[in-house]
Design an enzyme around this catalytic site. Sequence first.
Site, mmCIF file in Angstrom:
data_model
loop_
_atom_site.group_PDB
_atom_site.id
_atom_site.type_symbol
_atom_site.label_atom_id
_atom_site.label_comp_id
_atom_site.label_asym_id
_atom_site.label_seq_id
_atom_site.Cartn_x
_atom_site.Cartn_y
_atom_site.Cartn_z
ATOM 1 N N SER A 1 4.353 -1.563 4.447
ATOM 2 C CA SER A 1 4.522 -2.897 5.022
ATOM 3 C C SER A 1 4.869 -3.908 3.941
ATOM 4 C CB SER A 1 3.233 -3.355 5.710
ATOM 5 O OG SER A 1 2.939 -2.515 6.780
ATOM 6 N N GLN B 1 0.836 -1.197 0.000
ATOM 7 C CA GLN B 1 0.000 0.000 0.000
ATOM 8 C C GLN B 1 0.873 1.251 0.000
ATOM 9 O OE1 GLN B 1 -2.493 0.176 3.476
ATOM 10 N NE2 GLN B 1 -3.739 1.853 2.689
ATOM 11 N N GLY B 2 0.746 2.088 -1.014
ATOM 12 C CA GLY B 2 1.581 3.295 -1.097
ATOM 13 C C GLY B 2 0.797 4.570 -0.825
ATOM 14 N N GLU C 1 -11.005 -1.214 4.860
ATOM 15 C CA GLU C 1 -10.019 -1.703 5.836
ATOM 16 C C GLU C 1 -10.665 -1.915 7.208
ATOM 17 O OE1 GLU C 1 -6.637 0.859 6.275
ATOM 18 O OE2 GLU C 1 -5.381 -0.774 7.015
#
Lengths: 351, 399
Positions: free
Chosen positions: B172, B136-137, B255
């Site tokens: 991550s 995830q950026g 999320e």
Amino acid sequence: MDFTFAEQQIAFRDAVRKFLIIEAAPEMLREIWETKSGRSRELRCKLADQGLTAISVPETYGGIGLGDLDWILLQVELGYYAIPDSLSDTAYLASWLLEHLPADLALKREWLPRIAAGTARIAVGHPVNLLVADAELADLILLWHDDEIHGVTASDVKLTPQVSIDASRRLYAIEWSPSARTRLCSAKQGAGLWQQVLNRGALALAAQLLGLAQRMVDLGVDYAAQRKQFGKPVGAFQAVKHQLADVAVKIEFTKPVLFRAAYAVDRDLDDAAIQVSHAKLAAGDAARLAARNALQAHGAMGYTWEADLQMFMKRAWALDAAWGDRGFHKQRVADAIFADGAELGPGSTFN
Amino acid sequence: MNAPMNPAANLSDDAAFRSEVADWMRTHLSGRFAQLRHRGGPGDEAFEPTLRKDWERELAAGGWTCVGWPRAHGGRELSIARQVIFYEEYARAGGPGRMGHIGEGLIGPTLVKYGNAAQQARFLPAIVAGREYWAQGYSEPNAGSDLANVQTRCTRQADGSWRVTGQKIWTSLAQESDWIFVVARSEPGSKGNKGLSFLLLPLAQSGIQIRPIRQLNGGAEFNEVFFDEAIADSDALVGAPGEGWKIAMALLEIERGVSTLGQQMHFAHEFSCVIAAAKAFGCDRDPSIRDRIARAATGLRTMRYNALRMLAGDALSLGREALIYKYFWSNWHRDLGRLAMDVLGSAGDLPSDDPLIRPLQQLFFFSRADTIYGGTNEIQLNLIAERGLGMPREPRPAA
């Protein structure tokens, strides 16, 4: 009791602070931590040059002959700068214990001048701690055995190094056999001395925890001033600044408790044990809150190895449980309060 | 799960499904996978990544990846109630932290909703099969809490492909992933949440450098990801140019959905470890420890009921009960970590492989970051106050 420190005590504290700003910068601490021994001979020599190893040693043995109240402000600085050195174990605890051993002048003549000169490292093994700090480099290890006091050298014992979450500590499991040769003092005389060493060990850590708390707040304040989000320093947001203010309150309220404990230890008052336990708990609380809130103020950076905050947090977390964990010290306070005939109420509590 | 309010509904079917999951986990989380039990969670994500990818493929072979996805995209289209059961049994069996979480839980559902048919066909099957992994950026050095302050920029080339330049941080498992989705600024000179676009990039390319960030506990599961004219192909854009913020926020709402239930089962496991250690270390009779353990127990139940309530409606909407969840669990979990260390006392100071001690030390260390990642406490409280209560917004500079 008068909470004012003497000008001389303040001046000594200030001098030590100036010295440590230069000699114990975080990048130097990191360097020393990475070494196998975790200790720097050079740093110890410089500490001795400042007179720090001679504080407790009586003048007759080449020291300065000062006491607990002189130490307390310095211990706060040792915490603030988190020096990777067991100076306090040698120069405060071992020095006091050796001086107060009944008789055996030869032993005092041998070790006290060396402590004062900064040429001896002495480790202290008290049963409240699982392990002995700095045992491997120690020239002499003072050990508890059924309240007796024994003296051994590293070559007499089997040492197994144990890693701490705080990389600045060097801890050892110790296997040894007490004998008549190693015995320095009987259990009858030793029991009281060990009790006093315990109080001094916990008092020293309470002061260091207070220093650590202050350091963590300072780091949090600095970071919150530099770090910008939403177009301004994050420290401008009340949600951030109030957390650091909460820690400042805790720290200020810990100081009188700590100083009162030092006074009780210095004067050998009956309530010294409770005062010390109170101080250890209060300073532990302050340091824990400081770690939590300074980390929060740092955001994700606070969780990295790179940010200096981690060095002080880990030291605080480790010291919080050393020389008696929270359960131990709460129990001592509770035992005193619930003891038969405990003197409670305004007439005695506020003495 | 509406079972408590509607006890007659499908109970026996659910029970059968529950034992199906439990049986499958018992049979498959064994042999070489046995060492993965209870591992790989937050703070432990770097544990055996290769074996955990194999485990993802084992799950996929059993049809246990993407269980809530529509059938049309390779999922099982399980009801919320069934998904809850699956996550419960997965965690109860000690199922490891999911390497495929970001694909299955975040980008997959986002592509189902906002992706075009070609993107769905290209990416979703590989997620379902456990073949491709995602990072995830979002965060950048100057875009943390102020996430809209993204400075990574992307430009469209004459051939329709994109070039991305900038830096992401706290990514991550980037070193274990194949793809990354980024929010980047596509309108030069735009500010804040305007002018952003949402792009998909392969990580294995010369324009991308990954540098691990060492954490205070010594591990490194976060990374810095540097983009220097990194290439995204012509179909890498999700949604329209300038819609990046809308899509990024929709993803964050996902999320907070069903996957949190698995997290609670893991919490329940950690909580049982704390109690076991309290008994082993003899502080289970200490009144102050007992008080904190009892509080933790009530907190755990509160979270669970809130989560079930949150999921009772439309799992993708962000109601007030969802808004409060991150704030609640992260503080609860951070306190549990502190409690764990106090239970260990001075033994907690010594990093250990003892199965009684190691998980608690890990819990303590990583839970220090819980109130920071995924939206800090301060941001959560602002959201609750501003969106939940409709209070005036914190003054911000004009975008």
